[in-house]
Each structure stands twice: as structure tokens, then as C-alpha cells.
Scaffold this motif. Structure first.
Motif, PDB file in Angstrom:
ATOM      1  N   ALA A 129      12.260  40.922  32.346  1.00 14.60           N
ATOM      2  CA  ALA A 129      11.231  40.316  31.502  1.00 14.60           C
ATOM      3  C   ALA A 129       9.910  40.192  32.249  1.00 14.60           C
ATOM      4  N   GLY A 130       9.972  39.996  33.565  1.00 13.26           N
ATOM      5  CA  GLY A 130       8.747  39.858  34.346  1.00 13.26           C
ATOM      6  C   GLY A 130       7.901  41.109  34.361  1.00 13.26           C
ATOM      7  N   ARG A 131       8.527  42.264  34.164  1.00  9.86           N
ATOM      8  CA  ARG A 131       7.758  43.507  34.118  1.00  9.86           C
ATOM      9  C   ARG A 131       6.943  43.618  32.825  1.00  9.86           C
ATOM     10  N   SER A 132       7.470  43.053  31.742  1.00 16.04           N
ATOM     11  CA  SER A 132       6.743  43.077  30.472  1.00 16.04           C
ATOM     12  C   SER A 132       5.824  41.870  30.310  1.00 16.04           C
ATOM     13  N   LEU A 133       6.122  40.805  31.042  1.00 18.30           N
ATOM     14  CA  LEU A 133       5.320  39.582  30.984  1.00 18.30           C
ATOM     15  C   LEU A 133       4.919  39.183  32.404  1.00 18.30           C
ATOM     16  N   VAL A 160      12.710  41.700  21.167  1.00 22.13           N
ATOM     17  CA  VAL A 160      12.833  43.064  21.692  1.00 22.13           C
ATOM     18  C   VAL A 160      12.018  43.238  22.971  1.00 22.13           C
ATOM     19  N   VAL A 161      11.716  42.132  23.641  1.00 24.38           N
ATOM     20  CA  VAL A 161      11.129  42.242  24.989  1.00 24.38           C
ATOM     21  C   VAL A 161      12.229  42.682  25.955  1.00 24.38           C
ATOM     22  N   LEU A 162      13.431  42.234  25.707  1.00 22.27           N
ATOM     23  CA  LEU A 162      14.609  42.658  26.468  1.00 22.27           C
ATOM     24  C   LEU A 162      15.593  43.320  25.518  1.00 22.27           C
ATOM     25  N   ASP A 163      16.255  44.352  26.017  1.00 20.47           N
ATOM     26  CA  ASP A 163      17.332  44.956  25.245  1.00 20.47           C
ATOM     27  C   ASP A 163      18.580  44.080  25.372  1.00 20.47           C
ATOM     28  N   PRO A 164      19.235  43.739  24.288  1.00 23.80           N
ATOM     29  CA  PRO A 164      20.485  42.973  24.389  1.00 23.80           C
ATOM     30  C   PRO A 164      21.506  43.727  25.237  1.00 23.80           C
ATOM     31  N   ARG A 165      22.025  43.058  26.250  1.00 22.97           N
ATOM     32  CA  ARG A 165      22.976  43.729  27.147  1.00 22.97           C
ATOM     33  C   ARG A 165      24.008  42.718  27.619  1.00 22.97           C
ATOM     34  N   PRO A 166      25.279  42.912  27.274  1.00 23.91           N
ATOM     35  CA  PRO A 166      26.329  41.997  27.738  1.00 23.91           C
ATOM     36  C   PRO A 166      26.439  42.028  29.266  1.00 23.91           C
ATOM     37  N   GLY A 167      26.756  40.894  29.838  1.00 18.61           N
ATOM     38  CA  GLY A 167      26.968  40.826  31.277  1.00 18.61           C
ATOM     39  C   GLY A 167      25.705  40.692  32.095  1.00 18.61           C
ATOM     40  N   ARG A 168      24.551  40.555  31.465  1.00 20.61           N
ATOM     41  CA  ARG A 168      23.298  40.411  32.209  1.00 20.61           C
ATOM     42  C   ARG A 168      23.273  39.049  32.906  1.00 20.61           C
TER      43      ARG A 168
END
Length: 229
Positions: free
Chosen positions: A170-174, A153-161
Motif C-alpha cells: 500500500a505504501g507504494r500506491s500511497l 482496489v488499492v490492494l489486490d485481495p490476497r489470502p495469507g497476506r
């Protein structure tokens, strides 16, 4: 054909029974000469239709270069310099960007098949690495990284990413791993869309990043911190 030539040809071609040349009027003589010269034996070495078309084409190309050399600064030498500069620019772009492998209308999505878990992507990556298929190994390891971040849940699952979008988010959270994530996304794009070839070192970098991210704790955003409090 001139009048004199027509009469001379007619005299050679039309003879009486006693082999004495017979004078023939100008128009019949010309027609007789044309009939004689139209025989295939006189055209055996003529260029065929394709050769004539090619000759016209090269004449046209030559006229274009003549016009261009006249307009270019320095004449033919200046035109040659311009051509060499254009060739150099095209070569530099090809070397920098690689051979385009993208099909029209393709989308730079990270996942190109059905949903799989991070562990499944890791297993596929290791299988490709063992066989020396470094491009596929890099692709699967990058997918494993992103899928793992979604599972945590560091990233929200999103099709087409895309890989770049996943790395930025992810770099904003890590933030301590932001540079590594961006570099991994570039590696993925290079081998997937840029025609580049990965190697063992490229794969090991992604594998090490995957291991480090598994141990990393994401930094909560302002909204998440407020919700936790």
C-alpha cells in the motif's frame, strides 16, 4: 571392615549362656557383623533414593562448574563475569522482543477468520476500544485499514497476506502514508506476536490513519498510468 573390627564385633554380639564372650573365626564373625549392621535400626537416618539422586546431581553440577572455572579466564571470578554477561544479554533480548506468544507452525497472517468488510472490522475495533481492550482494538483497526484498501482496489485481495506485506504494498500506491502504514503494521505485529500491550494512543494513531487513508488518492503506477491513457 578390618579383621580386628570383625572379631571385636562378633565377640560383642555372640555370647555364651554365662555371658562370657566366645571367640569366633574371622569369616563367621564378619558375616555376623554384616547381618547385624544390615538391620533397619542402623539405617533410619540414611538418605532416601531421591536424596541420593539429588546429591549425585549436585555433585555433577559442582564438577561442571569447577571445570568451567578452571578453563575460564580469571578462574571463578571470570566465570561469574561470563554468567552475568549471558544473563544480561538474555534479559535485553527478552525486553526488546517480548515474551514469545507464537505457537509452532503459526503463520503471521493478517486475517485469522472468515472475510469481513472494512466497516465490520471498524465496528469491532470501536467495540473493543470502548471496553478498553486496546490489543484487540488495534488488531481490528489494522484489519479494517487493509480491508478498506482492498475494497478500493488499492490492494489486490490476497489470502495469507501479512500486515507488513500489506503496508509495503500500500505504501507504494500511497507514498505520503507509507511511514504510517509501516508503523501500524509494527504495532499490529507487536501486540499479536510479540507479547506487547497496546494503549489508547496506539489505537488512536491507527484510527486517524484509517480516516486519512479514506480520503487519500492512490498514486497510479507506470502500468496503470499507461492503461488509463
Amino acid at each position: 571392615m578390618s579383621t580386628t573390627g570383625g572379631v571385636r564385633t562378633a565377640r560383642l554380639l555372640i555370647r555364651a549362656g554365662d555371658d562370657v564372650p566366645v571367640d569366633t573365626p574371622r569369616i563367621p564373625a564378619r558375616e555376623a557383623a554384616e547381618r547385624e549392621l544390615s538391620k533397619p535400626m542402623y539405617h533410619e537416618n540414611d538418605p532416601n533414593l531421591l536424596q541420593r539422586a539429588l546429591n549425585r546431581f549436585w555433585d555433577w553440577v559442582g564438577s561442571i562448574f569447577d571445570a568451567a572455572s578452571g578453563a575460564a579466564p580469571g578462574g571463578p571470578l571470570g566465570l561469574l563475569v561470563l554468567i552475568l554477561v549471558v544473563i544480561g544479554l538474555v534479559t535485553a533480548l527478552w525486553w526488546r522482543l517480548g515474551t514469545p506468544q507464537r505457537t509452532p507452525g503459526s503463520v503471521d497472517t493478517l486475517f485469522d477468520d472468515g472475510p469481513r468488510s472494512a466497516s465490520e472490522h471498524r465496528a469491532a475495533a470501536e467495540k473493543h476500544a470502548t471496553a478498553g481492550r486496546w490489543n484487540q482494538a488495534v488488531q481490528e483497526r489494522m484489519r479494517a485499514i487493509v480491508r478498506s484498501l482492498e475494497e478500493r482496489v488499492v490492494l489486490d485481495p490476497r489470502p495469507g497476506r501479512t500486515a507488513d506485506e500489506a503496508a509495503d504494498e500500500a505504501g507504494r500506491s500511497l507514498p505520503d502514508h507509507a511511514d504510517g502504514l509501516r508503523a501500524s503494521a509494527r504495532e499490529f505485529d507487536d501486540v499479536t506476536y510479540g507479547g506487547r500491550t497496546a494503549d489508547r494512543q496506539a489505537y488512536l494513531r491507527l484510527r486517524d490513519l484509517d480516516v486519512e487513508l479514506e480520503r487519500a488518492k492512490p498514486r497510479l503506477t507506470g502500468a496503470a498510468q499507461g492503461a488509463a491513457e
